[in-house]
Design an enzyme around this catalytic site. Structure first.
Site, PDB file in Angstrom:
ATOM      1  N   SER A 124       0.861  -1.181   0.000  1.00  0.00           N
ATOM      2  CA  SER A 124       0.000   0.000   0.000  1.00  0.00           C
ATOM      3  C   SER A 124       0.901   1.237   0.000  1.00  0.00           C
ATOM      4  CB  SER A 124      -0.871  -0.021   1.267  1.00  0.00           C
ATOM      5  OG  SER A 124      -1.634   1.160   1.349  1.00  0.00           O
ATOM      6  N   SER A 126       2.814   2.129  -2.467  1.00  0.00           N
ATOM      7  CA  SER A 126       4.001   1.966  -3.317  1.00  0.00           C
ATOM      8  C   SER A 126       3.846   2.709  -4.651  1.00  0.00           C
ATOM      9  CB  SER A 126       4.286   0.476  -3.567  1.00  0.00           C
ATOM     10  OG  SER A 126       3.173  -0.144  -4.183  1.00  0.00           O
ATOM     11  N   GLY A 127       2.621   3.063  -4.989  1.00  0.00           N
ATOM     12  CA  GLY A 127       2.394   3.810  -6.231  1.00  0.00           C
ATOM     13  C   GLY A 127       1.707   2.994  -7.310  1.00  0.00           C
ATOM     14  N   THR A 130      -1.093   4.995  -9.083  1.00  0.00           N
ATOM     15  CA  THR A 130      -0.471   6.073  -9.859  1.00  0.00           C
ATOM     16  C   THR A 130       0.147   5.509 -11.131  1.00  0.00           C
ATOM     17  OG1 THR A 130       0.017   7.202  -7.783  1.00  0.00           O
ATOM     18  CG2 THR A 130       1.248   7.936  -9.729  1.00  0.00           C
ATOM     19  N   ASP A 152      -8.561  -1.202  -4.674  1.00  0.00           N
ATOM     20  CA  ASP A 152      -9.360  -0.319  -3.813  1.00  0.00           C
ATOM     21  C   ASP A 152     -10.733  -0.058  -4.437  1.00  0.00           C
ATOM     22  OD1 ASP A 152      -9.072   0.849  -1.356  1.00  0.00           O
ATOM     23  OD2 ASP A 152      -7.514   2.257  -1.961  1.00  0.00           O
ATOM     24  N   SER A 196      -2.134  -7.653  -3.760  1.00  0.00           N
ATOM     25  CA  SER A 196      -1.950  -9.089  -4.069  1.00  0.00           C
ATOM     26  C   SER A 196      -0.715  -9.636  -3.362  1.00  0.00           C
ATOM     27  CB  SER A 196      -1.895  -9.327  -5.575  1.00  0.00           C
ATOM     28  OG  SER A 196      -1.138  -8.363  -6.276  1.00  0.00           O
ATOM     29  N   GLY A 245      -4.020  -6.465  10.819  1.00  0.00           N
ATOM     30  CA  GLY A 245      -3.752  -7.217   9.592  1.00  0.00           C
ATOM     31  C   GLY A 245      -3.449  -6.318   8.418  1.00  0.00           C
TER      32      GLY A 245
HETATM   33  N1  LIG Z   1      -5.574  -4.505   6.223  1.00  0.00           N
HETATM   34  C1  LIG Z   1      -5.294  -3.924   5.052  1.00  0.00           C
HETATM   35  N2  LIG Z   1      -4.190  -4.296   4.345  1.00  0.00           N
HETATM   36  C2  LIG Z   1      -3.926  -3.701   3.182  1.00  0.00           C
HETATM   37  N3  LIG Z   1      -4.681  -2.733   2.610  1.00  0.00           N
HETATM   38  C3  LIG Z   1      -5.791  -2.332   3.278  1.00  0.00           C
HETATM   39  C4  LIG Z   1      -6.124  -2.897   4.518  1.00  0.00           C
HETATM   40  N4  LIG Z   1      -7.269  -2.307   4.953  1.00  0.00           N
HETATM   41  C5  LIG Z   1      -7.626  -1.422   4.026  1.00  0.00           C
HETATM   42  N5  LIG Z   1      -6.744  -1.425   3.013  1.00  0.00           N
HETATM   43  C6  LIG Z   1      -6.920  -0.629   1.777  1.00  0.00           C
HETATM   44  O1  LIG Z   1      -7.267  -1.564   0.776  1.00  0.00           O
HETATM   45  C7  LIG Z   1      -6.454  -1.401  -0.368  1.00  0.00           C
HETATM   46  C8  LIG Z   1      -5.902  -2.735  -0.858  1.00  0.00           C
HETATM   47  O2  LIG Z   1      -6.877  -3.465  -1.503  1.00  0.00           O
HETATM   48  P1  LIG Z   1      -6.450  -4.697  -2.403  1.00  0.00           P
HETATM   49  O3  LIG Z   1      -7.720  -5.281  -2.914  1.00  0.00           O
HETATM   50  O4  LIG Z   1      -5.464  -4.240  -3.398  1.00  0.00           O
HETATM   51  O5  LIG Z   1      -5.764  -5.684  -1.372  1.00  0.00           O
HETATM   52  S1  LIG Z   1      -5.401  -7.210  -1.555  1.00  0.00           S
HETATM   53  O6  LIG Z   1      -4.806  -7.358  -2.900  1.00  0.00           O
HETATM   54  O7  LIG Z   1      -6.606  -8.006  -1.425  1.00  0.00           O
HETATM   55  O8  LIG Z   1      -4.436  -7.522  -0.503  1.00  0.00           O
HETATM   56  C9  LIG Z   1      -5.303  -0.545   0.033  1.00  0.00           C
HETATM   57  O9  LIG Z   1      -5.144   0.340  -1.065  1.00  0.00           O
HETATM   58  P2  LIG Z   1      -3.706   0.737  -1.674  1.00  0.00           P
HETATM   59  O10 LIG Z   1      -3.110   1.653  -0.670  1.00  0.00           O
HETATM   60  O11 LIG Z   1      -4.071   1.425  -2.941  1.00  0.00           O
HETATM   61  O12 LIG Z   1      -2.898  -0.490  -1.905  1.00  0.00           O
HETATM   62  C10 LIG Z   1      -5.721   0.138   1.311  1.00  0.00           C
HETATM   63  O13 LIG Z   1      -6.180   1.434   1.041  1.00  0.00           O
HETATM   64  N1  LIG Z   2       6.859   7.445  -8.507  1.00  0.00           N
HETATM   65  C1  LIG Z   2       6.437   8.138  -7.458  1.00  0.00           C
HETATM   66  N2  LIG Z   2       7.255   9.017  -6.869  1.00  0.00           N
HETATM   67  C2  LIG Z   2       6.820   9.741  -5.808  1.00  0.00           C
HETATM   68  N3  LIG Z   2       5.603   9.626  -5.265  1.00  0.00           N
HETATM   69  C3  LIG Z   2       4.751   8.754  -5.810  1.00  0.00           C
HETATM   70  C4  LIG Z   2       5.120   7.963  -6.928  1.00  0.00           C
HETATM   71  N4  LIG Z   2       4.093   7.188  -7.263  1.00  0.00           N
HETATM   72  C5  LIG Z   2       3.104   7.468  -6.383  1.00  0.00           C
HETATM   73  N5  LIG Z   2       3.495   8.413  -5.525  1.00  0.00           N
HETATM   74  C6  LIG Z   2       2.715   8.951  -4.420  1.00  0.00           C
HETATM   75  O1  LIG Z   2       2.619   7.932  -3.433  1.00  0.00           O
HETATM   76  C7  LIG Z   2       1.344   7.905  -2.859  1.00  0.00           C
HETATM   77  C8  LIG Z   2       0.744   6.523  -3.022  1.00  0.00           C
HETATM   78  O2  LIG Z   2       0.507   6.302  -4.376  1.00  0.00           O
HETATM   79  P1  LIG Z   2      -0.657   5.339  -4.841  1.00  0.00           P
HETATM   80  O3  LIG Z   2      -0.597   5.285  -6.320  1.00  0.00           O
HETATM   81  O4  LIG Z   2      -1.939   5.741  -4.218  1.00  0.00           O
HETATM   82  O5  LIG Z   2      -0.157   3.954  -4.226  1.00  0.00           O
HETATM   83  P2  LIG Z   2      -0.910   2.581  -4.022  1.00  0.00           P
HETATM   84  O6  LIG Z   2      -1.975   2.508  -5.070  1.00  0.00           O
HETATM   85  O7  LIG Z   2       0.140   1.543  -4.196  1.00  0.00           O
HETATM   86  O8  LIG Z   2      -1.459   2.627  -2.635  1.00  0.00           O
HETATM   87  C9  LIG Z   2       0.525   9.004  -3.517  1.00  0.00           C
HETATM   88  O9  LIG Z   2       0.543  10.128  -2.698  1.00  0.00           O
HETATM   89  C10 LIG Z   2       1.281   9.266  -4.815  1.00  0.00           C
HETATM   90  O10 LIG Z   2       1.148  10.587  -5.242  1.00  0.00           O
END
Ligand SMILES: Nc1ncnc2c1ncn2[C@@H]1O[C@H](COP(=O)(O)OS(=O)(=O)O)[C@@H](OP(=O)(O)O)[C@H]1O
Ligand SMILES: Nc1ncnc2c1ncn2[C@@H]1O[C@H](COP(=O)(O)OP(=O)(O)O)[C@@H](O)[C@H]1O
Length: 292
Positions: A124, A126-127, A130, A152, A196, A245
């Protein structure tokens, strides 16, 4: 890392048969089923009107059994369909595969691209989203059709019934893998962006789609970078125990052993999203996905 894989057309089954390359570049004859994925059994069921075949994974021994040289109907007493072979898949009984004359090759020709799945995995923050959107934009500006499946976002609808425990994450990934496979079969460049976290779940998706059409992209961003970004404040909540978790904190993330593309980010040294997207575009170009 930018590996060049030999191109093989993708995606049998799923949304309509797909191709094993037999009909690549030429119209598939009406009534001829698409190719099946490796290891797929074939069972022909010639219906009175049109030809139907069971899907490879749709064949279950009891339903498809041949009794006394005759294909047994799965409980059907309807006259005229005694040569159909129905199948049982999971909890679905008495089902039949139906192919269409317009298949993946025709759709790819129309779109002048090859359907595939770009699967972005990482912590989460990591980008992933984006990168997915930047890649989609890059490809759009080059005239290519993409569709983004964001973890999400999908949890707002299709997967709203799933939690973050391991088996629900597995079901989440399985469903998205199946949907991604349909998009790829449609000829679309499907960009899936989900944490994932489990290798086995990602590999199961790879096995759903034709191997060379599944492009796994690992956004290798250190936890401390993700945590410093914390755009949704979730890491803070996880650290304080208000979210249990949470991936990377008290739930595992298993990095890929061997994936197509690794995008490395270090503390204080992270490429811009556009240059990350370009890395993926170069892979797609080098491997023939951006042309029919
Ligand atoms: N416990 C927990 N662990 C990880 N992430 C959490 C959790 N609870 C809520 N979130 C939010 O859910 C987004 C991840 O959903 P995913 O469907 O990609 O997760 S997974 O692949 O089933 O692990 C994830 O979004 P990203 O930050 O975009 O990765 C979080 O915003
Ligand atoms: N290559 C990058 N360099 C710097 N910041 C980034 C980069 N990619 C994404 N971000 C920033 O990192 C944060 C998380 O990005 P996001 O795409 O929402 O990640 P994820 O979907 O993996 O949760 C956001 O604030 C976004 O603007």
């Amino acid at each position: 890392m930018l590996a060049k894989a030999p191109f093989r057309p993708c995606c049998g089954g799923g949304g309509g048969g797909g191709g094993d390359g037999r009909w690549a570049g030429r119209p598939r004859p009406v009534g001829v089923a698409g190719g099946f994925r490796r290891g797929g059994a074939r069972l022909v069921a010639a219906a009175a009107a049109g030809e139907r075949r069971t899907a490879p994974e749709a064949v279950s021994p009891p339903a498809a059994a041949v009794a006394g040289g005759k294909q047994r109907v799965n409980g059907s007493a309807v006259a005229g369909i005694d040569r159909l072979v129905t199948s049982t898949v999971g909890k679905s009984t008495n089902i039949l595969w139906h192919d269409c004359p317009i298949g993946q090759p025709e759709r790819q020709k129309l779109l002048n691209q090859k359907g595939c799945v770009v699967w972005i995995t990482g912590l989460s923050g990591s980008g992933k989203s984006t990168l997915a959107c930047t890649l989609s934009h890059e490809l759009y500006s080059r005239g290519h059709l993409t569709y983004v499946l964001d973890g999400d976002n999908l949890r707002h609808g299709l997967n709203r019934d799933l939690s973050f425990k391991a088996e629900d994450r597995a079901e989440n990934i399985r469903r998205v893998g199946e949907v991604a496979k349909l998009f790829a079969d449609a000829g679309v460049i499907c960009i899936a962006s989900l944490i994932s976290p489990y290798r086995s779940d990602r590999n199961a998706c790879r096995n759903l789609v034709h191997n060379s059409s599944f492009i796994e992209v690992f956004l290798n961003v250190p936890l401390e970078v993700c945590e410093a970004r914390d755009p949704k404040g979730l890491y803070k909540l996880a650290r304080s125990g208000k979210i249990k978790g949470f991936t990377g904190i008290d739930d595992p993330y298993e990095p890929p052993f061997d994936c197509e593309i690794v995008i490395q980010c270090k503390v204080g040294d992270c490429a811009a999203p556009k240059s990350m997207a370009d890395q993926v575009v170069s892979y797609l170009e080098a491997n023939g996905f951006l042309q029919d």
